[in-house]
Motif scaffolding. Structure first.
Motif, mmCIF file in Angstrom:
data_model
loop_
_atom_site.group_PDB
_atom_site.id
_atom_site.type_symbol
_atom_site.label_atom_id
_atom_site.label_comp_id
_atom_site.label_asym_id
_atom_site.label_seq_id
_atom_site.Cartn_x
_atom_site.Cartn_y
_atom_site.Cartn_z
ATOM 1 N N LEU A 1 -34.973 1.235 7.835
ATOM 2 C CA LEU A 1 -35.424 2.443 6.450
ATOM 3 C C LEU A 1 -35.287 1.563 5.097
ATOM 4 N N HIS A 2 -33.927 0.586 4.538
ATOM 5 C CA HIS A 2 -33.816 -0.380 4.239
ATOM 6 C C HIS A 2 -35.116 -0.837 3.453
ATOM 7 N N VAL A 3 -35.794 -1.050 4.450
ATOM 8 C CA VAL A 3 -37.206 -2.578 4.506
ATOM 9 C C VAL A 3 -38.035 -1.610 3.501
ATOM 10 N N VAL A 4 -38.317 -0.280 3.736
ATOM 11 C CA VAL A 4 -39.563 0.122 3.664
ATOM 12 C C VAL A 4 -39.426 1.836 2.599
ATOM 13 N N GLU A 5 -38.163 1.618 1.777
ATOM 14 C CA GLU A 5 -37.589 2.979 0.925
ATOM 15 C C GLU A 5 -37.959 2.803 0.144
ATOM 16 N N ASN A 6 -39.044 2.414 -0.873
ATOM 17 C CA ASN A 6 -39.686 1.993 -1.900
ATOM 18 C C ASN A 6 -40.980 3.237 -1.422
ATOM 19 N N ARG B 1 -32.118 3.192 -6.353
ATOM 20 C CA ARG B 1 -30.818 3.665 -6.820
ATOM 21 C C ARG B 1 -29.393 2.839 -8.095
ATOM 22 N N PRO B 2 -30.212 2.965 -9.026
ATOM 23 C CA PRO B 2 -29.207 2.126 -9.909
ATOM 24 C C PRO B 2 -28.080 1.933 -9.612
ATOM 25 N N GLU B 3 -27.392 0.581 -9.945
ATOM 26 C CA GLU B 3 -26.179 0.842 -10.529
ATOM 27 C C GLU B 3 -25.569 1.330 -11.455
ATOM 28 N N ALA B 4 -25.866 0.585 -12.668
ATOM 29 C CA ALA B 4 -25.008 0.929 -13.659
ATOM 30 C C ALA B 4 -26.203 1.129 -15.171
ATOM 31 N N PRO B 5 -25.556 2.173 -16.121
ATOM 32 C CA PRO B 5 -25.714 2.316 -16.840
ATOM 33 C C PRO B 5 -26.646 2.042 -17.431
ATOM 34 N N THR B 6 -27.536 0.248 -17.652
ATOM 35 C CA THR B 6 -27.898 -0.842 -18.097
ATOM 36 C C THR B 6 -29.371 -0.305 -18.741
ATOM 37 N N THR B 7 -29.374 -0.863 -19.980
ATOM 38 C CA THR B 7 -30.971 -0.689 -20.725
ATOM 39 C C THR B 7 -31.777 -1.368 -20.031
ATOM 40 N N PHE B 8 -32.808 -1.051 -20.465
ATOM 41 C CA PHE B 8 -34.541 -2.014 -19.954
ATOM 42 C C PHE B 8 -34.974 -1.566 -20.615
ATOM 43 N N ARG C 1 -41.478 -6.888 20.197
ATOM 44 C CA ARG C 1 -40.406 -8.236 20.563
ATOM 45 C C ARG C 1 -39.086 -7.927 19.364
ATOM 46 N N ALA C 2 -39.230 -7.624 17.794
ATOM 47 C CA ALA C 2 -38.188 -7.823 17.011
ATOM 48 C C ALA C 2 -37.698 -6.356 16.352
ATOM 49 N N ALA C 3 -36.706 -6.812 15.683
ATOM 50 C CA ALA C 3 -35.613 -5.592 15.855
ATOM 51 C C ALA C 3 -36.640 -4.924 14.402
ATOM 52 N N PRO C 4 -36.488 -3.780 14.177
ATOM 53 C CA PRO C 4 -37.632 -3.007 13.340
ATOM 54 C C PRO C 4 -37.290 -3.294 11.499
ATOM 55 N N ALA C 5 -36.117 -4.197 11.729
ATOM 56 C CA ALA C 5 -36.541 -4.928 10.302
ATOM 57 C C ALA C 5 -37.044 -5.648 10.061
ATOM 58 N N GLU C 6 -37.490 -6.449 11.157
ATOM 59 C CA GLU C 6 -38.086 -7.812 10.986
ATOM 60 C C GLU C 6 -39.610 -6.654 11.160
#
Length: 298
Positions: A138-143, A149-156, A272-277
Motif C-alpha cells: 500500500l505504501h507504494v500506491v497510496e497516493n 501525512r504532513p508531519e509538521a505545520p510547515t508553510t509552503f 515473481r516479486a514482492a508486492p511493493a516491487e
C-alpha cells in the motif's frame, strides 16, 4: 446576519450512502468557535442523494443544490456561488471528518493569518477484504488514494511543491473564487479517472503569491471501497495520471517503446516479486503508457 466562519464544501455524484456517512461525521464533529455551514452540490445525481443530504437539515446548517451537467469542476464552481463562509474547507463525499477537523483548521487560521491555503491529513481506509498484495504494498500506491501525512505545520509557497489534495484542504473563499476550477479537468462521465482540477487551482493561488500551511491534526479518513482495490483500477489511475501531468504530451515512437518495455517488466515481476516491487513497476508502466497515449486498460 451571523457571520459564517467556515463553509464545508462537498461535491457528490450518485454516492448517497457515502455522503450520508460523511455528513454524519460532520454532525458529530467538534464545533468551531464561529458558526459554520455545509454546502452540498449534487452533480447530475440519479439516486437519493438530495433526500439524504436534506435529511441533515435539523442537525447541520446545510445548503443543498444541484448542478445538472456532469463534471466535478462544474460542481465545484457551482458551489463557489453558494458559499457564505470566509473560509472553505473542501472534503470529498467519501472523506470522514475526525472529530477535531474543523477546530484544527480554525486554530490554524487564527495562528497563521498570512496564509490563504491549508492542507490536512488524509488517511486511506480500505474497506471490505483488501487483497493481501495491496496491504503489503500500500505504501507504494497510496497516493492513488489521496493519502497525505504532513508531519509538521510547515508553510509552503512554491507552486511546484507538494500541495494538498481535494479530499481535505482549506482556502480563503475570496482567493478560491479568484482561482476557480478548470472544466477541462476533474472527473466526468467520459473520463472518470481524470483529475487535477484542485491541484491546478491551488498552484495558481501559490503562483500569485499566496502562502499555504500544513495542518497535520486536521484529519479525514478516506474510504476506499473494494472497486478501487484492484490492479485494473490502479492501472487506470496511473495511466490517467501520466496523461495529465506529462510534460511532453502526444504519441511518439520512443515513448511507445519505453511504455511497452515497462509494461513487460511489470508483467514479468507480477508473479515473481514482492508486492511493493511489482506495484512500483505497475506505477511506472501505467504512467509511461498514459504519456505515450497507449493501453488505457490492462
Amino acid at each position: 446576519m451571523t457571520e459564517i466562519g467556515i463553509t464545508v464544501a462537498i461535491c457528490t455524484r450518485n454516492r448517497a450512502a457515502l455522503l450520508g456517512r460523511c455528513l454524519e461525521a460532520l454532525a458529530r464533529a467538534d464545533k468551531p468557535a464561529n458558526p459554520f455551514e455545509v454546502v452540498v452540490v449534487a452533480n447530475a445525481c440519479s439516486d437519493d442523494t438530495l433526500e439524504v443530504a436534506r435529511g441533515f437539515a435539523g442537525r447541520l446548517q446545510i445548503v443543498v443544490e444541484e448542478e445538472p451537467i456532469p463534471g466535478v469542476s462544474l460542481a465545484r464552481n457551482r458551489l463557489l456561488g453558494l458559499v457564505r463562509g470566509r473560509w472553505i474547507v473542501w472534503i470529498d463525499d467519501d472523506a470522514m471528518a475526525r472529530s477535531d477537523l474543523l477546530t484544527a483548521y480554525e486554530r490554524a487560521i487564527t495562528t497563521s493569518p498570512s496564509c490563504a491555503i491549508f492542507g490536512g491529513t488524509i488517511l486511506p481506509v480500505l474497506e471490505g477484504n483488501p487483497p493481501a498484495w495491496l496491504l503489503d504494498g500500500l505504501h507504494v500506491v497510496e497516493n492513488a488514494y489521496a493519502a497525505h501525512r504532513p508531519e509538521a505545520p510547515t508553510t509552503f509557497g512554491d507552486p511546484g511543491s507538494n500541495v494538498p489534495f481535494g479530499a481535505n484542504y482549506a482556502m480563503r473563499s475570496d482567493v478560491q473564487r479568484a482561482f476557480t476550477f478548470d472544466p477541462r479537468l476533474g472527473r466526468r462521465p467520459e473520463d472518470p479517472m481524470w483529475g487535477g482540477e484542485e491541484t491546478m487551482s491551488i498552484r495558481g493561488a501559490l503562483a500569485a503569491g499566496h502562502q499555504g500551511r500544513w495542518v497535520p491534526d486536521a484529519v479525514v479518513d478516506h474510504i476506499i471501497g473494494p472497486e478501487r482495490q484492484t490492479e485494473e483500477w490502479l492501472w487506470r489511475y496511473y495511466h490517467a495520471d501520466g496523461r495529465l501531468w506529462s510534460p511532453d504530451k502526444g504519441k511518439s515512437l520512443s515513448r511507445w517503446f519505453k511504455a511497452v518495455r515497462a509494461y513487460f517488466r511489470y508483467r514479468r515481476a507480477r508473479h515473481r516479486a514482492a508486492p511493493a516491487e511489482w506495484l512500483a513497476l505497475l506505477v511506472r508502466a501505467a504512467s509511461l503508457a498514459g504519456r505515450a497515449g497507449v493501453r488505457p486498460e490492462l
